[in-house]
Design an enzyme around this catalytic site. Structure first.
Site, PDB file in Angstrom:
ATOM      1  N   ASP A 117       0.837  -1.144  -0.106  1.00  0.00           N
ATOM      2  CA  ASP A 117      -0.095  -0.069  -0.079  1.00  0.00           C
ATOM      3  C   ASP A 117       0.801   1.203  -0.067  1.00  0.00           C
ATOM      4  O   ASP A 117       1.329   1.569  -1.097  1.00  0.00           O
ATOM      5  CB  ASP A 117      -0.908  -0.109   1.377  1.00  0.00           C
ATOM      6  CG  ASP A 117      -1.890   0.968   1.583  1.00  0.00           C
ATOM      7  OD1 ASP A 117      -2.210   1.653   0.483  1.00  0.00           O
ATOM      8  OD2 ASP A 117      -2.471   1.056   2.491  1.00  0.00           O
ATOM      9  N   ASP A 173      -7.756  -8.493   6.207  1.00  0.00           N
ATOM     10  CA  ASP A 173      -8.737  -8.280   7.130  1.00  0.00           C
ATOM     11  C   ASP A 173      -9.098  -6.846   7.035  1.00  0.00           C
ATOM     12  O   ASP A 173      -8.459  -5.792   6.892  1.00  0.00           O
ATOM     13  CB  ASP A 173      -8.104  -8.726   8.548  1.00  0.00           C
ATOM     14  CG  ASP A 173      -7.097  -7.502   8.884  1.00  0.00           C
ATOM     15  OD1 ASP A 173      -6.160  -7.269   8.275  1.00  0.00           O
ATOM     16  OD2 ASP A 173      -7.170  -6.747  10.091  1.00  0.00           O
TER      17      ASP A 173
END
Ligand code: IMP
Ligand code: MG
Length: 189
Positions: A117, A173
């Site tokens: 990311d 998650d």
């Protein structure tokens, strides 16, 4: 290296707690891509006795599938890096919370990540490998989200390049949940 951009699957899905979600990458597409990555890694690391390092927790599902598609002698290792503290927002610098078990000195290291990311975790991984005097270091990530990058990092093997979505499933998650979904879906928060 077969980097692809994924457009959202038109199929809409609704998961628990009233959150509308949509499937971004289905289980069959993941399996096919993991097989392709396995073939590439098999070719690239033949005769090198590499160490595949799972970056816990997010990479567990990807790692388990990927290593079974690599037709080589290899060693598995695990590390754990924490960057998000129970939510969807970054909480400062990533921290190493589980040390590797193997000696990486002079070895060929392949980090297996679920997603890159900002790149802060990937940068920490590269530093760790350098400190431990690895011979070569490669990063294999299931997902690449380049739009939010703050660090300059090289993703050597990429499953899918995605837009700026927060995604869950296949190991990823949201607040500790949804890792067990067999596909990857976008969370609408
Ligand atoms: P980075 O250090 O910013 O590159 O973030 C890497 C870590 O952030 C990953 O290992 C994930 O734990 C988490 N992360 C980033 N984006 C997502 C996402 O879309 N879904 C779930 N976890 C994510
Ligand atoms: Mg997480």
């Amino acid at each position: 290296m077969g980097i692809r951009t994924v457009q959202p699957d038109p199929q809409e899905a609704t998961t628990g707690k009233g959150k509308a979600s949509r499937i971004l990458v289905g289980a069959a597409a993941i399996a096919q891509r993991v097989g392709e990555l396995g073939l590439q890694l098999t070719a690239d690391f033949a005769g090198k006795d590499p160490i595949f390092v799972a970056v816990l927790q997010g990479a567990v599902v990807f790692f388990a599938d990927l290593i079974r598609q690599v037709q080589l002698e290899l060693v598995c290792d695990t590390i754990s890096v924490s960057s998000y503290r129970g939510g969807g927002h970054p909480a400062g610098e990533p921290q190493l919370i589980l040390q590797p078990r193997e000696d990486w000195k002079g070895r060929h290291i392949i980090f297996v990540e679920c997603i890159v990311d900002t790149g802060m975790t990937a940068k920490l991984l590269a530093q760790m490998a350098a400190e431990r005097q690895a011979a070569t270091v490669r990063l294999c990530t299931l997902l690449n989200k380049p739009s939010r990058r703050t660090e300059e990092v090289r993703c050597d093997y990429v499953g899918f390049t995605i837009e700026d979505h927060f995604v869950v499933g296949y190991g990823l998650d949201f607040r500790g949940r949804s890792r067990n979904l067999p596909h990857i879906e976008v969370v609408s928060t």
